[in-house]
Write a protein that holds these residues in place. Structure first.
Motif, mmCIF file in Angstrom:
data_model
loop_
_atom_site.group_PDB
_atom_site.id
_atom_site.type_symbol
_atom_site.label_atom_id
_atom_site.label_comp_id
_atom_site.label_asym_id
_atom_site.label_seq_id
_atom_site.Cartn_x
_atom_site.Cartn_y
_atom_site.Cartn_z
ATOM 1 N N LEU A 173 -66.495 -8.000 16.381
ATOM 2 C CA LEU A 173 -66.992 -7.222 17.517
ATOM 3 C C LEU A 173 -66.421 -7.796 18.814
ATOM 4 O O LEU A 173 -66.633 -8.968 19.122
ATOM 5 C CB LEU A 173 -68.521 -7.267 17.557
ATOM 6 N N VAL A 174 -65.720 -6.960 19.578
ATOM 7 C CA VAL A 174 -65.138 -7.336 20.864
ATOM 8 C C VAL A 174 -65.807 -6.517 21.962
ATOM 9 O O VAL A 174 -65.951 -5.297 21.844
ATOM 10 C CB VAL A 174 -63.617 -7.070 20.882
ATOM 11 N N VAL A 175 -66.205 -7.189 23.035
ATOM 12 C CA VAL A 175 -66.632 -6.494 24.250
ATOM 13 C C VAL A 175 -65.541 -6.697 25.282
ATOM 14 O O VAL A 175 -65.192 -7.829 25.628
ATOM 15 C CB VAL A 175 -67.983 -7.018 24.767
ATOM 16 N N ASP A 176 -64.996 -5.602 25.766
ATOM 17 C CA ASP A 176 -63.854 -5.623 26.665
ATOM 18 C C ASP A 176 -64.256 -4.880 27.938
ATOM 19 O O ASP A 176 -65.396 -4.967 28.365
ATOM 20 C CB ASP A 176 -62.670 -4.947 25.962
ATOM 21 N N GLY A 177 -63.379 -4.137 28.531
ATOM 22 C CA GLY A 177 -63.719 -3.384 29.721
ATOM 23 C C GLY A 177 -62.581 -2.511 30.162
ATOM 24 O O GLY A 177 -61.499 -2.514 29.575
ATOM 25 N N PRO A 178 -62.786 -1.746 31.229
ATOM 26 C CA PRO A 178 -61.719 -0.880 31.747
ATOM 27 C C PRO A 178 -60.676 -1.706 32.494
ATOM 28 O O PRO A 178 -60.952 -2.806 32.984
ATOM 29 C CB PRO A 178 -62.464 0.055 32.699
#
Length: 476
Positions: A173-178
């Motif tokens: 699980l990766v949390v990234d962003g714009p």
């Protein structure tokens, strides 16, 4: 505190009897319309027609999703009436093929109960806020470099899922962003089960990664809580934090190579976690972190590391290579933790920039061999109120920063070392500047706090280390 007169709730996460998802509200409005379908084509038609509060139920079975995917485009539920797409029973609808759900320009969508077996990443895009993935089973293709789930949209909830069994490089699980520097905001990751990542490479097999080096200075506000990690051996970092302003609390890491690592970023709180066995405990880089109420025992590598850096502080304008380096740990507060039987209890490192101005207070450190504290470059540190015990050497901790006295711990059946009534740790804490209302067990701290992660109480813990029945698709 010696006495407790009440408990602040019941044991969280008691096991739930598995029920068909079609019988559960899952947060949808009571008057929601429900349609049950038995094919991918019919599922697509029902999603296209869905309005806030609707539930689209896919019958149990094994489905091959075509390369066009199951499109969720321009669909908007509301916070009180999401659009819910659900398997008829938990894990009953198995999705094979190159892709599954393709989200775009949508919000307030819940996807629940599916067994994902696809060969590419499931993505929550930046233009899709308030997406919930709940009670799903993730066992995607075991392909090198494939991250299984990536979150870029704000206010996502990832809860009660199972991520399990892979032997290749890649992240569960990766949390990234714009863009290139921003982070998805307020991601909530809770009650998930991460297990059996057996990749043997040096890195790249984290269970959770919050951010990446070039996003490190962005505040994410993620909360990672009540998750269980077992045999997560794909990386020394099971929870890898590479962003700022997060909370990592009440998780259990058992028999895993990976620990909790604040690798990049600032101002993250690590509170009330249990690390039982395995290799690594907690490791810190960056500034202004708070590490309290953690119980770390039996690790074979390092219990708690106060990291040094290739730079003093990360900053805007760094080169890519500079940002990938380590940022020295400055101004952390490390208090009320209990570390027992770790190969290295509290240790430092030897990079060019040593940690500075760290407070290490009111911890219990016990070991039968090696050195309890080995932080050679500890500029401006405050050491106070710690209790050291066992045949391990004291190490570099200054004489005024500890007492050597038996803390009279008992090891309970859940593997946690707690205080006994006669412990010299009771009411002996010294760090008055710290506000701390509970201990690792969920008991109130009171005015005169006890040293270590446990506040002595005769009553049963409100929180204990998690077990598989308390997380994943069938959790309460």
């Amino acid at each position: 505190m010696r006495r407790r007169t009440f408990l602040k709730g019941t044991l969280l996460g008691s096991a739930a009897t598995a029920l068909p998802l079609s019988a559960l509200a899952e947060g949808t409005a009571a008057a929601a319309g429900t349609v049950t379908v038995g094919s991918i084509a019919a599922l697509q038609s029902a999603i296209d027609a869905a309005v806030p509060g609707d539930r689209v139920v896919l019958a149990d079975g094994t489905y091959t999703v075509p390369s066009a995917g199951i499109r969720v485009t321009g669909k908007h539920g509301t916070t009180s009436a999401p659009i819910t797409i659900v398997s008829a029973s938990r894990g009953g609808a198995v999705l094979n093929g190159p892709v599954s759900f393709l989200l775009s320009g949508s919000s307030n969508i819940t996807i629940s109960g599916f067994a994902f077996r696809q060969t590419t990443t499931l993505v929550v895009p930046a233009d899709c806020p308030r997406i919930r993935l709940t009670r799903n089973d993730f066992k995607l293709a075991d392909s090198a470099g494939l991250d299984w789930v990536t979150v870029r949209g704000d206010d996502a909830k990832i809860d009660r899922n199972s991520f399990h069994h892979r032997g290749s490089q890649g992240i569960f699980l990766v949390v990234d962003g714009p863009g290139t520097t921003a982070m998805a905001q307020r991601t909530h990751i809770f009650r998930n089960y991460f297990a059996d990542h057996s990749y043997t490479g040096a890195n790249g097999g984290e269970a959770i990664r919050l951010g990446v080096s070039h996003r490190a200075l962005s505040t994410a506000g993620a909360v990672v809580e009540y998750n269980l990690f077992e045999r997560c051996d794909g990386d020394p970092e099971a929870i890898s934090v590479k962003s700022s302003g997060n909370t990592i609390r009440h998780n259990t890491l058992r028999d895993s190579k990976g620990g909790i690592v604040l690798r990049h970023g600032n101002a993250t709180t690590v509170e009330g976690n249990h690390v039982l066995g395995g290799a690594n405990g907690v490791r810190l880089y960056g500034n202004d972190h708070v590490v309290v109420n953690n119980h770390i025992s039996g690790t074979t590598s390092r219990g708690l590391v106060i990291g040094s850096g290739t730079t003093r502080d990360h900053h805007a304008g760094e080169t890519t290579e500079q940002r990938r380096g380590n940022d020295a740990c400055d101004r952390a507060v490390i208090a009320h933790n209990t570390l027992v039987g770790n190969s290295a209890t509290i240790s430092g490192e030897d990079r060019a920039y040593g940690p500075r101005d760290v407070v290490v207070a009111d911890n219990i450190l016990v070991a039968s061999g090696g050195t309890l504290v080995n932080v050679p470059a500890a500029t401006g540190f405050t050491w106070q109120g710690n209790i050291l015990w066992g045949s391990a050497a004291d190490g570099t901790i200054p004489s005024g920063g500890f007492r050597r006295v038996d803390p009279l711990l008992r090891e309970d059946s859940d593997g946690v070392h707690r205080l006994t009534a006669a412990s010299p740790a009771v009411d002996a804490a010294t760090l008055t500047s710290l506000t701390l209302t509970e201990d690792a067990d969920g008991h109130a701290r009171g005015g005169a706090r006890d040293v270590g992660a446990d506040e002595y109480a005769a009553l049963a813990p409100v929180r204990r280390p998690l077990t598989p029945s308390e997380v994943g698709p069938n959790a309460a």
